[in-house]
Design an enzyme around this catalytic site. Structure first.
Site, short mmCIF file in Angstrom:
data_model
loop_
_atom_site.label_atom_id
_atom_site.label_comp_id
_atom_site.label_asym_id
_atom_site.label_seq_id
_atom_site.Cartn_x
_atom_site.Cartn_y
_atom_site.Cartn_z
N LYS A 93 0.84 -1.21 0.00
CA LYS A 93 0.00 0.00 0.00
C LYS A 93 0.88 1.26 0.00
O LYS A 93 0.68 2.17 -0.80
CB LYS A 93 -0.86 -0.04 1.27
CG LYS A 93 -1.94 0.98 1.37
CD LYS A 93 -2.63 0.91 2.74
CE LYS A 93 -3.17 -0.46 3.08
NZ LYS A 93 -3.97 -0.45 4.34
N LYS A 105 2.14 -4.19 11.06
CA LYS A 105 0.78 -4.26 11.62
C LYS A 105 0.85 -4.89 12.99
O LYS A 105 1.72 -5.71 13.26
CB LYS A 105 -0.11 -5.14 10.72
CG LYS A 105 -1.58 -4.89 10.92
CD LYS A 105 -1.97 -3.57 10.33
CE LYS A 105 -3.42 -3.43 10.01
NZ LYS A 105 -3.60 -2.45 8.94
N SER A 360 -1.51 9.73 7.77
CA SER A 360 -0.60 9.39 8.88
C SER A 360 0.80 9.89 8.57
O SER A 360 1.52 10.37 9.45
CB SER A 360 -0.52 7.87 9.07
OG SER A 360 -1.57 7.41 9.87
N1 GLU Z 1 -4.76 0.93 9.72
C1 GLU Z 1 -4.72 1.72 8.56
C2 GLU Z 1 -4.44 0.87 7.32
O1 GLU Z 1 -4.72 -0.30 7.31
C3 GLU Z 1 -3.80 2.93 8.68
C4 GLU Z 1 -2.36 2.64 8.92
C5 GLU Z 1 -1.54 3.89 9.28
O2 GLU Z 1 -2.08 4.97 9.26
O3 GLU Z 1 -0.37 3.70 9.58
O4 GLU Z 1 -4.03 1.35 6.31
#
Ligand code: GLU
Length: 467
Positions: A93, A105, A360
């Protein structure tokens, strides 16, 4: 049904894309593997004095960029395979939207509805403490964020725990998705949903794709079904409605609502907040079996809850012409194949839900630079625009209306700058992915993986580790 292995699913998407490229096998292997996974178990004192042992994980998938980045999930389904898969998705991503982070994660295996707020606070702080002990968190190491079952309150507790243990000027950048008054950033709460909106807007602007599905270009009048009215689904539907789309169906945990005239999601969310369930909502048609809502007729289906929701079992029944993956991994590989054969256009998760991590990134930059976006230049821009308007008035001999002066002469607030960065990121990445799909004659998911693999491979090569 065979046992679902999420990480394997991600890797099979990766392999399909990698087969379109000529990249060294060893390098592909390095990109695919999870670099480290940390499993923690720790005791939590409950409010009644009893003690419970809780399990948590943090996985850092890729080290081609630092820090690593990704949310923390609180849910019963959390396990090592899930955390590894989600960390890998974060790597791809970030690469798709050119955010300079590796993927990570975390998760804690709890049913958060069974715990008081004080208990959740103790769990969050202890989990953070364990990460600090092993150097698994820090502004230059690994930066968590909210995910399913967590929000800005948990991020504030993480920040406070980190700050109390680590004395550093950059401590505020150890976590993102914080409350605005705790070094958070305007627009982070809405960011993932807003990114989903930008992504779908781009997809729906392509005449060739819309023609293929017998649809007009644009979001106006599109009938949309959303699974999950949590943070992502809620904000996505707000922005899509603003653009003229109709939210005709919402599927939630304990049932769904369908209304071809369009659902007022703000009102529906309020009802869920008040009563704890979608049941009893006075408008539209209540549907007991929420899985059936996904199979109803619509133009766009947006799964915005959890992974593995559209599988070989229900893919044949999906009537949507477009699927927008707002969740991570909502469509299984088997389902993906079935849908592709049916001609469904799938906008993949590693692109479509990247708005959260994008903002973020902006929050992290704000924390490291110790200044709010717009603070230095907002007034300067207002004054410059004022001078320009005066010059125009003098030249033309006319005067601007007071409302025009206010509208045109307004300098950007932090939200405006964040939103412009998010829009640009989502628009540029869409076209990069779309063009790659065209070049390699593949679907958009494979195209997104191709762009990610190319960028990550290049990064490893430039670091001098691989040929
Ligand atoms: N939990 C979100 C995602 O799956 C955001 C991750 C982030 O902001 O670091 O993309």
């Amino acid at each position: 049904m065979s046992q679902y292995k999420f990480f394997q699913q991600v890797n099979s998407n990766f392999d399909r894309a990698a087969s379109c490229l000529s990249i060294d096998e060893g390098l592909l292997e390095q990109i695919k593997e999870c670099n480290s996974t940390y499993h923690i178990s720790f005791p939590v004192r409950k409010d009644d004095g009893s003690v419970e042992v809780v399990h948590g994980w943090r996985s850092a998938h890729s080290s081609h960029k630092s820090p690593t980045k990704g949310g923390i999930r609180f849910a019963m389904a959390v396990n090592e395979d899930e955390v590894n898969a989600l960390a890998a998705l974060m790597t791809y991503k970030c690469a798709v939207v050119s955010i300079p982070f590796g993927g990570a994660k975390g998760g804690v295996k709890i049913d958060r509805s069974r715990y008081s707020s004080a208990e959740i606070e103790r769990i969050t702080r202890r989990y953070t403490f364990e990460l600090i002990k092993k150097n698994f968190i820090g502004p230059g190491v690994d930066v968590p964020a909210p995910d399913y079952g967590t929000g800005e309150q948990e991020m504030a507790w993480i920040l406070d725990t980190y700050r109390s243990m680590v004395n550093s000027l950059d401590s505020d950048g150890c976590v993102t998705g914080k409350p605005i008054h705790q070094s958070g950033i305007s627009g982070r709460t809405e960011a993932t949903g807003r990114g989903v909106y930008f992504g779908l807007r781009e997809a729906c602007s392509i005449e060739k794709e819309m023609d293929r599905h017998g649809l007009d270009t644009g979001l106006e009048g599109k009938r949309i079904i959303i699974q999950g009215l949590g943070n992502v689904g809620y904000y996505a539907s707000i922005f899509l409605r603003e653009a003229g789309a109709l939210i005709t169906g919402v599927a939630e945990m304990h049932g769904g609502v369908y209304d071809e005239k369009g659902i007022d999601v703000v009102q529906l969310k309020e009802h869920i907040r008040e009563t704890g369930s979608i049941k009893g909502y006075p408008h539209g048609r209540f549907i007991e079996d929420s899985a059936k809502v996904l199979e109803m007729e619509c133009d766009i289906l947006i799964p915005a809850a959890l992974e593995n929701q559209i599988t070989a079992e229900n893919a044949h029944n999906i009537q949507a012409k477009i699927i927008g993956e707002a969740a991570n991994g909502p469509v299984s590989c088997e389902a993906d194949k079935i849908l592709k054969e049916k001609g469904t256009l799938i906008i993949p998760d590693i692109y479509l839900n990247a708005g959260g991590v994008t903002v973020s990134y902006f929050e992290w930059i704000k924390n490291l630079s110790h200044i709010r976006f717009g603070r230095m230049d907002r007034r300067y821009e207002e004054n410059a625009m004022g001078r320009l308007m005066t010059a125009i008035e003098e030249l033309t001999g006319t005067r601007f209306q007071e409302s025009d002066v206010r509208r045109l002469g307004k300098g950007p607030e932090e939200w405006d700058i964040v939103d412009s960065g998010l829009e640009d990121t989502m628009v540029v990445a869409f076209h990069m992915m779309y063009d790659s799909g065209h070049k390699h004659k593949t679907d958009l998911r494979t195209a997104a993986y191709i762009t990610a693999i190319e960028k990550i491979a290049l990064s490893y090569q430039q670091l001098g580790i691989f040929p």
